[in-house]
Design a protein around this motif. Sequence first.
Motif, PDB file in Angstrom:
ATOM      1  N   PRO A 198       0.834  -1.209   0.000  1.00  0.00           N
ATOM      2  CA  PRO A 198       0.000   0.000   0.000  1.00  0.00           C
ATOM      3  C   PRO A 198       0.862   1.249   0.000  1.00  0.00           C
ATOM      4  CG  PRO A 198       0.108  -0.916   2.210  1.00  0.00           C
ATOM      5  CD  PRO A 198       0.834  -1.883   1.316  1.00  0.00           C
ATOM      6  N   ASN A 199       0.274   2.360  -0.390  1.00  0.00           N
ATOM      7  CA  ASN A 199       0.986   3.632  -0.469  1.00  0.00           C
ATOM      8  C   ASN A 199       0.998   4.313   0.898  1.00  0.00           C
ATOM      9  OD1 ASN A 199       2.301   5.879  -1.402  1.00  0.00           O
ATOM     10  ND2 ASN A 199       0.528   6.750  -2.448  1.00  0.00           N
ATOM     11  N   THR A 200       1.685   3.673   1.838  1.00  0.00           N
ATOM     12  CA  THR A 200       1.826   4.194   3.193  1.00  0.00           C
ATOM     13  C   THR A 200       3.264   3.983   3.654  1.00  0.00           C
ATOM     14  OG1 THR A 200       1.249   2.070   4.235  1.00  0.00           O
ATOM     15  CG2 THR A 200      -0.580   3.586   3.719  1.00  0.00           C
ATOM     16  N   ASN A 201       3.652   4.695   4.703  1.00  0.00           N
ATOM     17  CA  ASN A 201       4.989   4.487   5.254  1.00  0.00           C
ATOM     18  C   ASN A 201       5.175   3.043   5.691  1.00  0.00           C
ATOM     19  OD1 ASN A 201       5.615   7.146   4.828  1.00  0.00           O
ATOM     20  ND2 ASN A 201       5.380   7.783   6.960  1.00  0.00           N
ATOM     21  N   GLU A 202       4.145   2.479   6.307  1.00  0.00           N
ATOM     22  CA  GLU A 202       4.224   1.082   6.744  1.00  0.00           C
ATOM     23  C   GLU A 202       4.388   0.153   5.539  1.00  0.00           C
ATOM     24  OE1 GLU A 202       1.729  -1.409   6.245  1.00  0.00           O
ATOM     25  OE2 GLU A 202       2.816  -2.937   7.420  1.00  0.00           O
ATOM     26  N   GLY A 203       3.700   0.488   4.450  1.00  0.00           N
ATOM     27  CA  GLY A 203       3.824  -0.323   3.246  1.00  0.00           C
ATOM     28  C   GLY A 203       5.218  -0.275   2.657  1.00  0.00           C
ATOM     29  N   PHE A 204       5.803   0.923   2.618  1.00  0.00           N
ATOM     30  CA  PHE A 204       7.158   1.057   2.081  1.00  0.00           C
ATOM     31  C   PHE A 204       8.160   0.261   2.916  1.00  0.00           C
ATOM     32  CE2 PHE A 204       5.615   5.510   0.769  1.00  0.00           C
ATOM     33  CZ  PHE A 204       5.006   4.987  -0.368  1.00  0.00           C
ATOM     34  N   GLN A 205       7.940   0.239   4.229  1.00  0.00           N
ATOM     35  CA  GLN A 205       8.871  -0.441   5.115  1.00  0.00           C
ATOM     36  C   GLN A 205       8.798  -1.963   4.974  1.00  0.00           C
ATOM     37  OE1 GLN A 205      11.099   1.005   6.999  1.00  0.00           O
ATOM     38  NE2 GLN A 205      10.464   3.140   6.848  1.00  0.00           N
ATOM     39  N   ARG A 206       7.749  -2.469   4.336  1.00  0.00           N
ATOM     40  CA  ARG A 206       7.602  -3.912   4.180  1.00  0.00           C
ATOM     41  C   ARG A 206       8.478  -4.459   3.051  1.00  0.00           C
ATOM     42  NH1 ARG A 206       1.206  -4.175   3.969  1.00  0.00           N
ATOM     43  NH2 ARG A 206       1.688  -5.850   2.497  1.00  0.00           N
ATOM     44  N   VAL A 207       9.087  -3.582   2.269  1.00  0.00           N
ATOM     45  CA  VAL A 207       9.973  -4.011   1.178  1.00  0.00           C
ATOM     46  C   VAL A 207      11.416  -3.974   1.656  1.00  0.00           C
ATOM     47  CG1 VAL A 207      10.770  -3.558  -1.163  1.00  0.00           C
ATOM     48  CG2 VAL A 207       8.378  -3.163  -0.570  1.00  0.00           C
ATOM     49  N   ARG A 208      12.109  -5.083   1.511  1.00  0.00           N
ATOM     50  CA  ARG A 208      13.529  -5.156   1.855  1.00  0.00           C
ATOM     51  C   ARG A 208      14.314  -5.536   0.603  1.00  0.00           C
ATOM     52  NH1 ARG A 208      13.948  -7.865   7.890  1.00  0.00           N
ATOM     53  NH2 ARG A 208      12.029  -6.975   8.731  1.00  0.00           N
ATOM     54  N   PHE A 209      15.607  -5.230   0.640  1.00  0.00           N
ATOM     55  CA  PHE A 209      16.451  -5.488  -0.516  1.00  0.00           C
ATOM     56  C   PHE A 209      17.659  -6.328  -0.122  1.00  0.00           C
ATOM     57  CE2 PHE A 209      14.284  -1.473  -1.362  1.00  0.00           C
ATOM     58  CZ  PHE A 209      13.750  -1.728  -2.612  1.00  0.00           C
ATOM     59  N   VAL A 210      18.109  -7.139  -1.061  1.00  0.00           N
ATOM     60  CA  VAL A 210      19.332  -7.914  -0.871  1.00  0.00           C
ATOM     61  C   VAL A 210      20.022  -8.011  -2.229  1.00  0.00           C
ATOM     62  CG1 VAL A 210      18.162 -10.129  -1.264  1.00  0.00           C
ATOM     63  CG2 VAL A 210      20.322 -10.070   0.003  1.00  0.00           C
ATOM     64  N   SER A 211      21.335  -7.898  -2.222  1.00  0.00           N
ATOM     65  CA  SER A 211      22.072  -8.050  -3.471  1.00  0.00           C
ATOM     66  C   SER A 211      22.027  -9.507  -3.907  1.00  0.00           C
ATOM     67  CB  SER A 211      23.523  -7.599  -3.297  1.00  0.00           C
ATOM     68  OG  SER A 211      24.217  -8.486  -2.440  1.00  0.00           O
ATOM     69  N   GLU A 212      22.121  -9.720  -5.204  1.00  0.00           N
ATOM     70  CA  GLU A 212      22.070 -11.084  -5.724  1.00  0.00           C
ATOM     71  C   GLU A 212      23.263 -11.896  -5.233  1.00  0.00           C
ATOM     72  OE1 GLU A 212      21.599 -10.548  -9.923  1.00  0.00           O
ATOM     73  OE2 GLU A 212      19.587  -9.710  -9.703  1.00  0.00           O
ATOM     74  N   GLY A 213      24.395 -11.234  -5.051  1.00  0.00           N
ATOM     75  CA  GLY A 213      25.554 -11.946  -4.528  1.00  0.00           C
ATOM     76  C   GLY A 213      25.324 -12.449  -3.114  1.00  0.00           C
ATOM     77  N   GLU A 214      24.750 -11.599  -2.253  1.00  0.00           N
ATOM     78  CA  GLU A 214      24.515 -12.011  -0.873  1.00  0.00           C
ATOM     79  C   GLU A 214      23.389 -13.043  -0.783  1.00  0.00           C
ATOM     80  OE1 GLU A 214      23.580  -9.915   3.430  1.00  0.00           O
ATOM     81  OE2 GLU A 214      24.918  -8.941   2.000  1.00  0.00           O
ATOM     82  N   ALA A 215      22.386 -12.909  -1.631  1.00  0.00           N
ATOM     83  CA  ALA A 215      21.330 -13.923  -1.661  1.00  0.00           C
ATOM     84  C   ALA A 215      21.906 -15.274  -2.070  1.00  0.00           C
ATOM     85  CB  ALA A 215      20.225 -13.500  -2.624  1.00  0.00           C
ATOM     86  N   SER A 216      22.790 -15.274  -3.057  1.00  0.00           N
ATOM     87  CA  SER A 216      23.413 -16.522  -3.497  1.00  0.00           C
ATOM     88  C   SER A 216      24.285 -17.116  -2.401  1.00  0.00           C
ATOM     89  CB  SER A 216      24.247 -16.274  -4.758  1.00  0.00           C
ATOM     90  OG  SER A 216      23.428 -15.855  -5.832  1.00  0.00           O
ATOM     91  N   LEU A 217      24.949 -16.276  -1.622  1.00  0.00           N
ATOM     92  CA  LEU A 217      25.719 -16.766  -0.482  1.00  0.00           C
ATOM     93  C   LEU A 217      24.826 -17.553   0.469  1.00  0.00           C
ATOM     94  CD1 LEU A 217      28.075 -16.826   1.621  1.00  0.00           C
ATOM     95  CD2 LEU A 217      27.188 -14.639   2.444  1.00  0.00           C
ATOM     96  N   HIS A 218      23.680 -16.988   0.823  1.00  0.00           N
ATOM     97  CA  HIS A 218      22.783 -17.677   1.747  1.00  0.00           C
ATOM     98  C   HIS A 218      22.258 -18.981   1.153  1.00  0.00           C
ATOM     99  CE1 HIS A 218      22.867 -13.870   3.964  1.00  0.00           C
ATOM    100  NE2 HIS A 218      22.388 -14.546   4.986  1.00  0.00           N
ATOM    101  N   ALA A 219      22.053 -18.998  -0.156  1.00  0.00           N
ATOM    102  CA  ALA A 219      21.617 -20.239  -0.797  1.00  0.00           C
ATOM    103  C   ALA A 219      22.701 -21.304  -0.695  1.00  0.00           C
ATOM    104  CB  ALA A 219      21.268 -19.978  -2.259  1.00  0.00           C
ATOM    105  N   CYS A 220      23.962 -20.903  -0.858  1.00  0.00           N
ATOM    106  CA  CYS A 220      25.063 -21.855  -0.726  1.00  0.00           C
ATOM    107  C   CYS A 220      25.155 -22.395   0.695  1.00  0.00           C
ATOM    108  CB  CYS A 220      26.376 -21.189  -1.123  1.00  0.00           C
ATOM    109  SG  CYS A 220      26.564 -20.896  -2.894  1.00  0.00           S
ATOM    110  N   VAL A 221      24.975 -21.529   1.671  1.00  0.00           N
ATOM    111  CA  VAL A 221      25.015 -21.968   3.076  1.00  0.00           C
ATOM    112  C   VAL A 221      23.889 -22.955   3.349  1.00  0.00           C
ATOM    113  CG1 VAL A 221      24.767 -21.222   5.468  1.00  0.00           C
ATOM    114  CG2 VAL A 221      26.145 -19.865   3.879  1.00  0.00           C
ATOM    115  N   MET A 222      22.682 -22.620   2.884  1.00  0.00           N
ATOM    116  CA  MET A 222      21.535 -23.491   3.137  1.00  0.00           C
ATOM    117  C   MET A 222      21.682 -24.845   2.462  1.00  0.00           C
ATOM    118  SD  MET A 222      18.243 -20.960   2.900  1.00  0.00           S
ATOM    119  CE  MET A 222      18.535 -20.591   1.179  1.00  0.00           C
ATOM    120  N   GLY A 223      22.261 -24.864   1.270  1.00  0.00           N
ATOM    121  CA  GLY A 223      22.394 -26.112   0.543  1.00  0.00           C
ATOM    122  C   GLY A 223      23.611 -26.919   0.922  1.00  0.00           C
TER     123      GLY A 223
END
Length: 627
Positions: A198-223
């Motif tokens: 939604p177009n609210t401050n609370e709505g904006f705060q619900r979106v988080r970001f992660v770099s593809e490199g760091e996301a891939s790191l976590h996938a390697c750890v999990m696997g």
Amino acid sequence: MKQAADTGDSDRKPFGGSKRGLVIALDLGTTFSGVSYAILEPGEVPKIHGVTRFPGQEHVAGNSKIPSVMYYDQAGNMMAAGAEADTTTAVSNAEDENWMKVELFKLRLRPRTMVLNMNGMRLSPLPPGKSAVHVFGDFLGYLFQCTRTYISDTHANGGALWTSVEPHLEIVLSHPNGWEGLQQSKMRQAALYGGLIPNTNEGFQRVRFVSEGEASLHACVMGGLASDVLSDSKQGGFLIADAGGGTLDISSYSILAQEPLVIEETAPPDCIFAGSVFISRRCREFLQEKLKNSKYGTPDAIDHITKRFDETTKRLFRDKKSPQFIAFGSPLDKDPSVGIRNGQLKLTGDEVAGLFEPSIQAAVTAIKAQIDQSKAIRSVFLVGGYANSQWLFSQLQERLKKYHVAVSRPDTQTSKAVADGAIGFYCDHHVAARVSKFTYGVEYLRAFDDKDPDHLARKHRLTDLPSGPKLLADAFDCILARACTHRGTKVKESTVFTRKYCTELTNLSMLSVFEVEVWCFRGGNGVPKWIEREADNFSTLCLVRADLSPLSGIVETKMARDGRKYWTIVFSIEIHFGLTEFKARIKWVDNVSKCFFFSNAVLTGIIRDRPNSKRKLLGSVPALTNS
């Protein structure tokens, strides 16, 4: 109905929230996209699921990726997307009704500092009335709707589950390592446009970001892909190379602790345009020249042959000593003069290897640069859709061997590593320190020194404050300096960088629209003395806004020499650099040590692409001086 298989999570902590939740990771890639999610039950360990059924792919069991492609009509309405856009029906309708095909649109969000070489090709035009953010938002919205349908249809009481979590579900968006605050802001705007929040401050705060490199790191750890490295920190650092359709994202790490697992970056992450799509672009250019005198040299024929190259030859290529074939037609298709027989175009192995070579050379150069910076890299984990290329894998192994680096790739689905890893990032958060690549600061007024030649040359920029001193505009005050080496500055997530400033206002109404620009300097080592507004190595990172009107009844009224009233405001700018998303806020402390935080820079629409060089210093941006 059987649910999607979950990803390894034996070491994950139980969810500590008090209410059921849902987190969705959307990996919108240059050529293919995927979605993963986790249902968050209080007291239970979250399990990661993938969306493995999309419209138009019902006949392909367990397919977790769809093409990042859309069709629009001439009025700018999206008519087909994803796998549905590749169906015979959609292609036929597109021809009959003059629909516009949009692909590779993610590349339009790239930072201006990242130069894109399309080998003479151009990105497809945008639909009427649509910006790159709108198109990005349309596809995010499509992925989001597919996810809602999948969860509702797959889980027991899925419809009720969705209804219960939808008001507060969390979104994780992954992006290339080279994307920065501006790109994150545009992606948040796209999420709003696509109906994810939604177009609210609370709505904006619900979106988080992660770099593809760091996301891939976590996938390697999990696997368990990096189990040897993770179990023995003495083995040195490791590197994640996420090879996708558009970019190659490279991130270097080392182990700080084992239980719990704590990891830190060891070099500024890198991002280069060396993905698989550029092999296809080079192939098309190559075919245009090779077939220019053949009846198969028409634009439609070359498009078709290039597509078949993508689907078969490019994926299967592994030996440049053997001839290669692009099967594109029937046995009746032949033109011996260009090597076409029985509906197949014959190429030499060297010709196909040449299409790969620029991307492979760029990958080796970028990985070598990371090795030189980190000094302790011993392992490279190759993930991403392009990692499935045996030729890329074998060439990286061969060319990096002399640097005593072992290259490996998982035997599981590397193509869905980013989506799964983005959920792992949300749940596990293993990376505790990241490397700042640039120097950050704000503009302020520097005291004029009539004996300094540099100051005298800028005398035309002199300005007076109400209190009387003569000061020079455009001075740069550093909040975080890049280290004096190319390795960058290592910043822990918990580290906060704060600098105190003051400004003098002649109108208290300015307090309600108080804002400060945070600048980024990309010019290498050293801290600049002045801001060069039109230079490529300077840009506005973000604009921090705050409503300081509550101070109007507290601040002391002062009188200037000319009889005007003015007020002095003392505040601090507080910046978090060690997070996956840049955050900044304005802080004011009153006389009884009560601390008030007025604003932060994660809200949509306040991060801008380029500074406005015509902006007046004493306008909406306060004239800062050191306090």
